[in-house]
Design a protein around this motif. Sequence first.
Motif, PDB file in Angstrom:
ATOM      1  N   ALA A 103      33.819  43.639  37.678  1.00 38.69           N
ATOM      2  CA  ALA A 103      33.125  42.820  36.692  1.00 38.69           C
ATOM      3  C   ALA A 103      31.688  43.324  36.577  1.00 38.69           C
ATOM      4  O   ALA A 103      31.179  43.968  37.499  1.00 38.69           O
ATOM      5  N   PRO A 104      30.994  43.050  35.462  1.00 36.05           N
ATOM      6  CA  PRO A 104      29.590  43.474  35.349  1.00 36.05           C
ATOM      7  C   PRO A 104      28.725  42.952  36.488  1.00 36.05           C
ATOM      8  O   PRO A 104      27.841  43.643  36.952  1.00 36.05           O
ATOM      9  N   VAL A 105      28.986  41.748  36.955  1.00 42.13           N
ATOM     10  CA  VAL A 105      28.314  41.237  38.143  1.00 42.13           C
ATOM     11  C   VAL A 105      29.233  41.580  39.306  1.00 42.13           C
ATOM     12  O   VAL A 105      30.284  40.977  39.479  1.00 42.13           O
ATOM     13  N   ALA A 106      28.848  42.601  40.077  1.00 44.37           N
ATOM     14  CA  ALA A 106      29.701  43.101  41.160  1.00 44.37           C
ATOM     15  C   ALA A 106      29.988  42.001  42.179  1.00 44.37           C
ATOM     16  O   ALA A 106      29.168  41.121  42.415  1.00 44.37           O
ATOM     17  N   ARG A 107      31.165  42.069  42.777  1.00 45.70           N
ATOM     18  CA  ARG A 107      31.572  41.077  43.765  1.00 45.70           C
ATOM     19  C   ARG A 107      32.205  41.803  44.945  1.00 45.70           C
ATOM     20  O   ARG A 107      32.753  42.892  44.800  1.00 45.70           O
ATOM     21  N   PRO A 108      32.158  41.198  46.122  1.00 44.08           N
ATOM     22  CA  PRO A 108      32.739  41.861  47.292  1.00 44.08           C
ATOM     23  C   PRO A 108      34.271  41.805  47.250  1.00 44.08           C
ATOM     24  O   PRO A 108      34.855  40.897  46.667  1.00 44.08           O
ATOM     25  N   VAL A 109      34.900  42.782  47.872  1.00 44.10           N
ATOM     26  CA  VAL A 109      36.358  42.798  47.988  1.00 44.10           C
ATOM     27  C   VAL A 109      36.751  41.816  49.079  1.00 44.10           C
ATOM     28  O   VAL A 109      36.198  41.845  50.180  1.00 44.10           O
ATOM     29  N   GLN A 110      37.690  40.938  48.781  1.00 44.01           N
ATOM     30  CA  GLN A 110      38.177  39.961  49.752  1.00 44.01           C
ATOM     31  C   GLN A 110      39.523  40.447  50.271  1.00 44.01           C
ATOM     32  O   GLN A 110      40.466  40.576  49.512  1.00 44.01           O
ATOM     33  N   ARG A 111      39.624  40.696  51.567  1.00 41.15           N
ATOM     34  CA  ARG A 111      40.837  41.281  52.132  1.00 41.15           C
ATOM     35  C   ARG A 111      41.700  40.297  52.898  1.00 41.15           C
ATOM     36  O   ARG A 111      42.861  40.554  53.139  1.00 41.15           O
ATOM     37  N   THR A 112      41.141  39.172  53.320  1.00 46.59           N
ATOM     38  CA  THR A 112      41.922  38.227  54.114  1.00 46.59           C
ATOM     39  C   THR A 112      41.887  36.842  53.493  1.00 46.59           C
ATOM     40  O   THR A 112      40.985  36.507  52.737  1.00 46.59           O
ATOM     41  N   GLY A 113      42.885  36.036  53.831  1.00 42.75           N
ATOM     42  CA  GLY A 113      42.967  34.666  53.338  1.00 42.75           C
ATOM     43  C   GLY A 113      44.062  34.525  52.306  1.00 42.75           C
ATOM     44  O   GLY A 113      44.569  35.504  51.754  1.00 42.75           O
ATOM     45  N   SER A 114      44.447  33.285  52.058  1.00 43.99           N
ATOM     46  CA  SER A 114      45.474  33.041  51.043  1.00 43.99           C
ATOM     47  C   SER A 114      44.827  33.034  49.656  1.00 43.99           C
ATOM     48  O   SER A 114      43.651  32.724  49.502  1.00 43.99           O
ATOM     49  N   ILE A 115      45.607  33.366  48.645  1.00 41.38           N
ATOM     50  CA  ILE A 115      45.089  33.487  47.281  1.00 41.38           C
ATOM     51  C   ILE A 115      45.136  32.136  46.587  1.00 41.38           C
ATOM     52  O   ILE A 115      46.145  31.444  46.610  1.00 41.38           O
ATOM     53  N   LYS A 116      44.025  31.760  45.960  1.00 41.74           N
ATOM     54  CA  LYS A 116      43.906  30.508  45.205  1.00 41.74           C
ATOM     55  C   LYS A 116      43.512  30.856  43.774  1.00 41.74           C
ATOM     56  O   LYS A 116      42.716  31.757  43.542  1.00 41.74           O
ATOM     57  N   SER A 117      44.071  30.144  42.816  1.00 37.52           N
ATOM     58  CA  SER A 117      43.792  30.363  41.400  1.00 37.52           C
ATOM     59  C   SER A 117      42.904  29.249  40.859  1.00 37.52           C
ATOM     60  O   SER A 117      43.143  28.077  41.129  1.00 37.52           O
ATOM     61  N   PHE A 118      41.871  29.629  40.119  1.00 36.63           N
ATOM     62  CA  PHE A 118      40.997  28.667  39.454  1.00 36.63           C
ATOM     63  C   PHE A 118      41.123  28.854  37.950  1.00 36.63           C
ATOM     64  O   PHE A 118      41.043  29.978  37.447  1.00 36.63           O
ATOM     65  N   HIS A 119      41.318  27.741  37.228  1.00 35.95           N
ATOM     66  CA  HIS A 119      41.463  27.792  35.779  1.00 35.95           C
ATOM     67  C   HIS A 119      40.102  27.959  35.111  1.00 35.95           C
ATOM     68  O   HIS A 119      39.126  27.327  35.515  1.00 35.95           O
ATOM     69  N   ILE A 120      40.066  28.779  34.088  1.00 30.64           N
ATOM     70  CA  ILE A 120      38.876  28.969  33.267  1.00 30.64           C
ATOM     71  C   ILE A 120      39.273  28.691  31.825  1.00 30.64           C
ATOM     72  O   ILE A 120      40.330  29.139  31.370  1.00 30.64           O
ATOM     73  N   LEU A 121      38.452  27.960  31.116  1.00 27.81           N
ATOM     74  CA  LEU A 121      38.720  27.572  29.725  1.00 27.81           C
ATOM     75  C   LEU A 121      40.053  26.850  29.610  1.00 27.81           C
ATOM     76  O   LEU A 121      40.900  27.186  28.784  1.00 27.81           O
ATOM     77  N   GLY A 122      40.251  25.877  30.476  1.00 27.60           N
ATOM     78  CA  GLY A 122      41.458  25.058  30.418  1.00 27.60           C
ATOM     79  C   GLY A 122      42.734  25.798  30.760  1.00 27.60           C
ATOM     80  O   GLY A 122      43.813  25.400  30.335  1.00 27.60           O
ATOM     81  N   GLY A 123      42.644  26.867  31.513  1.00 26.78           N
ATOM     82  CA  GLY A 123      43.825  27.629  31.906  1.00 26.78           C
ATOM     83  C   GLY A 123      44.097  28.830  31.030  1.00 26.78           C
ATOM     84  O   GLY A 123      45.063  29.557  31.256  1.00 26.78           O
ATOM     85  N   LEU A 124      43.251  29.069  30.039  1.00 25.73           N
ATOM     86  CA  LEU A 124      43.412  30.250  29.184  1.00 25.73           C
ATOM     87  C   LEU A 124      43.238  31.518  30.018  1.00 25.73           C
ATOM     88  O   LEU A 124      43.928  32.506  29.837  1.00 25.73           O
ATOM     89  N   HIS A 125      42.300  31.485  30.966  1.00 22.07           N
ATOM     90  CA  HIS A 125      42.089  32.589  31.894  1.00 22.07           C
ATOM     91  C   HIS A 125      42.089  32.016  33.311  1.00 22.07           C
ATOM     92  O   HIS A 125      41.948  30.815  33.505  1.00 22.07           O
ATOM     93  N   HIS A 126      42.226  32.885  34.287  1.00 17.30           N
ATOM     94  CA  HIS A 126      42.234  32.464  35.686  1.00 17.30           C
ATOM     95  C   HIS A 126      41.336  33.368  36.515  1.00 17.30           C
ATOM     96  O   HIS A 126      41.158  34.543  36.191  1.00 17.30           O
ATOM     97  N   HIS A 127      40.826  32.794  37.584  1.00 19.66           N
ATOM     98  CA  HIS A 127      40.046  33.555  38.570  1.00 19.66           C
ATOM     99  C   HIS A 127      40.755  33.368  39.909  1.00 19.66           C
ATOM    100  O   HIS A 127      40.998  32.247  40.332  1.00 19.66           O
ATOM    101  N   TYR A 128      41.120  34.478  40.531  1.00 16.86           N
ATOM    102  CA  TYR A 128      41.837  34.444  41.801  1.00 16.86           C
ATOM    103  C   TYR A 128      40.902  34.833  42.933  1.00 16.86           C
ATOM    104  O   TYR A 128      40.203  35.839  42.839  1.00 16.86           O
ATOM    105  N   VAL A 129      40.887  34.017  43.967  1.00 16.09           N
ATOM    106  CA  VAL A 129      40.059  34.309  45.143  1.00 16.09           C
ATOM    107  C   VAL A 129      40.862  34.071  46.405  1.00 16.09           C
ATOM    108  O   VAL A 129      41.861  33.357  46.388  1.00 16.09           O
ATOM    109  N   ARG A 130      40.415  34.676  47.470  1.00 15.20           N
ATOM    110  CA  ARG A 130      41.028  34.415  48.787  1.00 15.20           C
ATOM    111  C   ARG A 130      40.183  33.351  49.482  1.00 15.20           C
ATOM    112  O   ARG A 130      38.977  33.418  49.496  1.00 15.20           O
ATOM    113  N   VAL A 131      40.895  32.372  50.048  1.00 17.14           N
ATOM    114  CA  VAL A 131      40.199  31.287  50.758  1.00 17.14           C
ATOM    115  C   VAL A 131      40.651  31.238  52.199  1.00 17.14           C
ATOM    116  O   VAL A 131      41.701  31.701  52.544  1.00 17.14           O
TER     117      VAL A 131
END
Length: 131
Positions: A103-131
């Motif tokens: 992404a234009p705003v760089a983010r660290p690579v997440q290697r451990t943890g379970s994957i969680k999905s966050f809805h963006i724009l009412g579910g039109l897009h999603h953001h996946y992160v490890r928690v």
Amino acid sequence: MGCASDHRGLSLDEAPKYLIRDRDRTYGSLVTRRLRAIGIRDRPIAPASPRQNGFAERLIGSIRRECLDHIIVLGETHLRRILRSYARYYNDFRTHRSLDKDAPVARPVQRTGSIKSFHILGGLHHHYVRV
């Protein structure tokens, strides 16, 4: 206190140096005088060349295809909220091929943890992160 910056290291607290725009009559002499007063150089595209500004056209196309074609806008306030949310998604989470799938705003690579999905724009897009 430091100032915020975009992905190119430019300060977000400073005005841009140039405004590339079309030749719409909306940009009258009052607008160009005010731009000059705050130090922004006005750069209109060539007459009858709406596709000359490829960067703006590509961004507008992305906003339409990935956002506004799928949402019913209920007014100016609603549109501004949608566009703010999309801009945050576009800059912080959406991968870009030209940035090696980052992404234009760089983010660290997440290697451990379970994957969680966050809805963006009412579910039109999603953001996946490890928690």
